[in-house]
Enzyme design. Structure first.
Site, PDB file in Angstrom:
ATOM      1  CG  ASP A  50      24.794  32.632  48.927  1.00  0.00           C
ATOM      2  OD1 ASP A  50      25.397  33.137  49.466  1.00  0.00           O
ATOM      3  OD2 ASP A  50      24.640  32.717  47.887  1.00  0.00           O
ATOM      4  CE  LYS A  67      34.314   7.511  50.075  1.00  0.00           C
ATOM      5  NZ  LYS A  67      35.517   6.516  49.545  1.00  0.00           N
ATOM      6  CG  ASN A  90      33.085  29.384  46.018  1.00  0.00           C
ATOM      7  OD1 ASN A  90      35.094  30.266  45.395  1.00  0.00           O
ATOM      8  ND2 ASN A  90      32.934  29.498  47.207  1.00  0.00           N
ATOM      9  CE  LYS A 116      24.357  39.772  45.392  1.00  0.00           C
ATOM     10  NZ  LYS A 116      25.144  39.183  44.887  1.00  0.00           N
ATOM     11  CG  PHE A 167      34.371  41.906  45.883  1.00  0.00           C
ATOM     12  CD1 PHE A 167      35.632  42.549  46.912  1.00  0.00           C
ATOM     13  CD2 PHE A 167      35.160  41.899  44.767  1.00  0.00           C
ATOM     14  CE1 PHE A 167      36.464  42.962  46.765  1.00  0.00           C
ATOM     15  CE2 PHE A 167      36.375  42.364  44.356  1.00  0.00           C
ATOM     16  CZ  PHE A 167      37.097  43.143  44.937  1.00  0.00           C
ATOM     17  CE  LYS A 174      24.868  40.548  51.121  1.00  0.00           C
ATOM     18  NZ  LYS A 174      25.543  39.650  51.007  1.00  0.00           N
TER      19      LYS A 174
HETATM   20  O1  PMT Z   1      39.526  34.034  44.442  1.00  0.00           O
HETATM   21  P1  PMT Z   1      39.236  35.269  42.582  1.00  0.00           P
HETATM   22  O2  PMT Z   1      39.409  33.614  41.931  1.00  0.00           O
HETATM   23  O3  PMT Z   1      40.696  35.630  42.388  1.00  0.00           O
HETATM   24  O4  PMT Z   1      38.284  35.644  42.524  1.00  0.00           O
HETATM   25  C1  PMT Z   1      37.666  36.486  42.853  1.00  0.00           C
HETATM   26  C2  PMT Z   1      36.049  37.006  43.042  1.00  0.00           C
HETATM   27  C3  PMT Z   1      35.735  36.171  41.801  1.00  0.00           C
HETATM   28  C4  PMT Z   1      35.468  35.406  44.170  1.00  0.00           C
HETATM   29  C5  PMT Z   1      35.669  37.978  43.932  1.00  0.00           C
HETATM   30  O5  PMT Z   1      36.474  38.889  42.472  1.00  0.00           O
HETATM   31  C6  PMT Z   1      34.538  38.421  44.153  1.00  0.00           C
HETATM   32  O6  PMT Z   1      33.393  38.129  43.428  1.00  0.00           O
HETATM   33  N1  PMT Z   1      34.398  38.136  45.361  1.00  0.00           N
HETATM   34  C7  PMT Z   1      32.909  37.802  46.312  1.00  0.00           C
HETATM   35  C8  PMT Z   1      32.024  36.415  45.653  1.00  0.00           C
HETATM   36  C9  PMT Z   1      31.236  36.333  46.557  1.00  0.00           C
HETATM   37  O7  PMT Z   1      30.264  35.470  47.642  1.00  0.00           O
HETATM   38  O8  PMT Z   1      29.741  36.754  46.235  1.00  0.00           O
HETATM   39  P2  PMT Z   1      28.015  37.241  46.465  1.00  0.00           P
HETATM   40  O9  PMT Z   1      27.292  38.195  45.801  1.00  0.00           O
HETATM   41  O10 PMT Z   1      27.749  35.868  46.358  1.00  0.00           O
HETATM   42  O11 PMT Z   1      28.013  37.781  47.852  1.00  0.00           O
HETATM   43  C10 PMT Z   1      28.430  39.125  47.682  1.00  0.00           C
HETATM   44  C11 PMT Z   1      29.058  40.330  49.141  1.00  0.00           C
HETATM   45  O12 PMT Z   1      28.746  39.227  50.552  1.00  0.00           O
HETATM   46  C12 PMT Z   1      30.778  39.443  48.918  1.00  0.00           C
HETATM   47  O13 PMT Z   1      31.643  40.774  49.129  1.00  0.00           O
HETATM   48  C13 PMT Z   1      30.661  38.088  49.544  1.00  0.00           C
HETATM   49  O14 PMT Z   1      32.122  37.787  50.824  1.00  0.00           O
HETATM   50  C14 PMT Z   1      29.472  38.437  51.042  1.00  0.00           C
HETATM   51  N2  PMT Z   1      28.919  37.637  51.348  1.00  0.00           N
HETATM   52  C15 PMT Z   1      28.238  36.796  50.966  1.00  0.00           C
HETATM   53  C16 PMT Z   1      27.888  35.669  51.489  1.00  0.00           C
HETATM   54  C17 PMT Z   1      27.366  34.986  52.397  1.00  0.00           C
HETATM   55  N3  PMT Z   1      27.033  34.334  53.929  1.00  0.00           N
HETATM   56  N4  PMT Z   1      28.208  35.856  53.486  1.00  0.00           N
HETATM   57  C18 PMT Z   1      28.940  36.742  52.875  1.00  0.00           C
HETATM   58  O15 PMT Z   1      30.056  38.361  53.817  1.00  0.00           O
END
Ligand code: PMT
Length: 426
Positions: A303, A313, A234, A361, A347, A365
């Site tokens: 996810d 390949k 991503n 979230k 985040f 979580k």
């Molecule tokens: O890295 P940069 O270019 O500086 O950009 C910053 C950012 C946009 C990546 C950062 O600010 C941000 O938003 N990070 C979280 C990205 C994300 O995966 O968000 P989410 O809404 O999909 O996930 C929610 C939370 O669960 C996040 O804290 C994530 O780390 C966590 N997660 C998500 C999926 C998963 N399978 N396991 C997780 O623990």
């Protein structure tokens, strides 16, 4: 308590006639309880003697990059600052700062600090209104620096117009307002700030607020392989998480930065582990979770992953190719189910319904705080050096923060974490 009490304020003085007014700024900040240090450019010393600032602040004044007894002075000074004020900021200084030129102690310190930076431009009206200067101010603003607008009136060059340094009380009021709104007071104690190589830069009356805390920070995007050549990833650059890790370290925590795909340089003085897939990131976190006090997950975790990763390949044969994806573990959810006394910060990267989805979230979580960013807004989200975020707390409080640099946002997030530790520990 005065919000300036115990704050470490670094003032950068550049070579303008208004330098003499900054003596009063330093004096007022000091009287309000701040610990003030000054860096002067060589040109600034033509207007005011370093000795004046030394007497006012009670601290040595730094001018030369290499004359310091202290090694890596710019790093030590950058780390010292809770806030860096540049006053007066000349046109030449603005041009250098806007383009990352680091050819003296002040400009080098600016690149090295993660503290918020306030800039007070002061010069002749035509120089201020010159398009180059205006463009440079725009760049600095977009980088997240706060520009304190010049005042109008009689200028040293004999003309009347815009370009005066604002009055010392107005500059101090801006700084005081900033600390009142953004900073958690720290407990008093005595601590030495090391400048490296066994030298001690200064003694300040603050313990580092995260001393004794072990914190895991995740950053960057996970990589989910398709075959030995291709993968799903991503747009995360890792900037946000790396800034948080650096600030948490600066505040005294023992930090483990677990990084997925990132273009950032590995920060110094912290534990660092590079991972690829979500599963690898999960294992790296769980291995250290037991002895960890807080986790901040800024990583963009995939996810889904490919169900059957091809050993060779994949050849281009059919017109269409279908990949079957399976769900990855939700790492943060798993941590939330076994939270204990830890503090968990997540985040939420959203493209719509920011607060609603982020709240969901936070609940699912079991988080203490979630940093919600709408990644479709200009200056926010992936790859940028700035971000626009809402901090959503467990008690329902929402703080909508303005656009700021990722290092400044990291400062805000770490301060909130400190607040939560204080509350938890009574
Ligand atoms: O890295 P940069 O270019 O500086 O950009 C910053 C950012 C946009 C990546 C950062 O600010 C941000 O938003 N990070 C979280 C990205 C994300 O995966 O968000 P989410 O809404 O999909 O996930 C929610 C939370 O669960 C996040 O804290 C994530 O780390 C966590 N997660 C998500 C999926 C998963 N399978 N396991 C997780 O623990």
């Amino acid at each position: 308590m005065n919000p300036l009490e115990g704050r470490n304020i670094l003032i950068g003085v550049t070579g303008g006639i208004a330098a003499y007014k900054v003596v009063e700024v330093a004096s007022r900040l000091k009287k309000s309880g701040a610990n003030v240090r000054v860096i002067m450019t060589k040109n600034a010393t033509e207007f005011v003697s370093p000795r004046t600032f030394q007497e006012i602040t009670g601290n040595p004044v730094s001018v030369e990059m290499f004359a310091e007894k202290i090694h890596v002075a710019h790093i030590a000074l950058a780390d010292f600052a809770d806030l860096l004020l540049i006053a007066p900021a000349t046109a030449n200084f603005l041009a250098k700062a806007a383009h990352g030129i680091a050819d003296d102690l002040l400009t080098t310190t600016i690149l090295a600090t993660t503290a918020p930076i306030f800039v007070c431009p002061s010069m002749n009206t035509n120089m201020l209104e010159n398009r180059v200067t205006q463009e440079n101010l725009k760049i600095l603003k977009n980088l997240g620096m706060k520009i304190i607008d010049s005042a109008s009136g009689n200028l040293a060059c004999g003309t009347i117009g815009k370009g005066r340094l604002p009055e010392p009380e107005d500059i101090c009021a801006e700084i005081e307002k900033f600390f009142a709104e953004n900073f958690v007071p720290r407990e008093k104690n005595s601590v030495e700030i090391s400048a490296g190589f066994g030298e001690v830069l200064t003694i300040v009356e603050n313990p580092l607020p995260l001393a004794g805390k072990r914190i895991i920070v995740t950053a960057g995007g996970t990589i989910e392989p398709i075959d030995p050549v291709r993968y799903i990833c991503n747009r995360s650059s890792g900037k946000m998480g790396y800034e948080i890790a650096k600030v948490a370290r600066k505040h005294g925590a023992e930090v483990l930065l677990i990084s997925g795909n990132s273009t950032e340089l590995q920060p110094e003085n912290l534990h660092f582990q590079k991972v690829e897939s979500a599963e690898e990131m999960r294992r790296a976190i769980l291995a250290e979770y037991e002895s960890t006090n807080a986790v901040i997950m800024a990583a963009a975790v995939s996810d889904y992953r490919v169900k059957n990763v091809a050993a060779q390949k994949i050849k281009k044969s059919d017109e269409n190719l279908t990949l079957e994806l399976v769900k990855n573990p939700d790492i943060l959810k798993e941590l939330g189910q076994n939270k204990g006394k830890r503090i968990l910060v997540g985040f939420a990267a959203e493209t719509e319904n920011l607060i609603e989805y982020a709240n969901k979230k936070l609940e699912e979580k079991n988080l203490d705080m979630i940093v919600a960013n709408n990644v479709t807004v200009e200056g926010a989200g992936f790859g940028t050096s700035t971000n626009i975020a809402s901090l959503i707390h467990r008690d329902g409080k929402i703080e909508n923060l303005p656009k700021m640099s990722k290092s400044e946002l990291a400062e805000q997030i770490v301060r909130r974490l400190e607040e939560k530790f204080l509350l938890k520990e009574g």
